[in-house]
Design an enzyme around this catalytic site. Sequence first.
Site: not given
Length: 253
Positions: A74, A167
């Site tokens: 992400h 992330e």
Amino acid sequence: FEISNFSPQNASPCTHRSRARKNFNRVDLNRNFPNVWSENVNNIQLLAKGRQVETQAMMTWIMTNPFVISANFHGGAVVANYPWDSKKPGQEKVFLTADTTSFRELALTYSKYNPTMFHQSTANRCFPGFGGPFKNGITNGAAWYDVRGSMQDFNYKFTNCMEITLEVSCCKHPHPYELPEFWKNNEYSLLYFTSFAHMGNKGIVVDENGVGISDASVKVQGNDKSVTTTKRGEFWKILSQGNYTLAAYADGY
């Protein structure tokens, strides 16, 4: 899995909001997996019923292959996030998994070999109050913010696979010229992370004739998350370094 379009001619790479996080039906696919607190059947047809076709495809792929570890990527922060992603209903405190020690080791290993993640050196580019900074570049998902229906929680509850969420960029849409630097920052993290598929205990559960037993449960003493064997009796259980007692159970044995 989460795809977005970026045009440097008409969007700022750190402020442009993706319109493609959701699918054509405007459903956020990383909120479309089964709720781990309310859905307890382990039948792919029942679990997939009524979900988006993309989610159904991922669920079928995940549940029909004996994956050991996985990660989904992400943007929006720089952190390695481990389950659970959501709090248990009726509880304000974070509810950790039975394998939190191993999950933290997975997340910390990834972070440690990614200098921007471990040292949070790019946190100033993240959205204030949301993108960290995170101590040592790791966080429990629910401690960060509550998410129900995520893919990493689905993997852990309904399969043998231990998945974390990575992330890797404060900017949702970094400019293409930044991509070589992203590869440099994540290259060794990826290599060390994949090597963890061999961490812990693995083997084959066999009968008295040496034939592999399928769908046997392998349980670690003191850990309530068992793993099941493949059609050939194989199993993999990710464990941190230590001494463990394991037992295998199967119907009819």
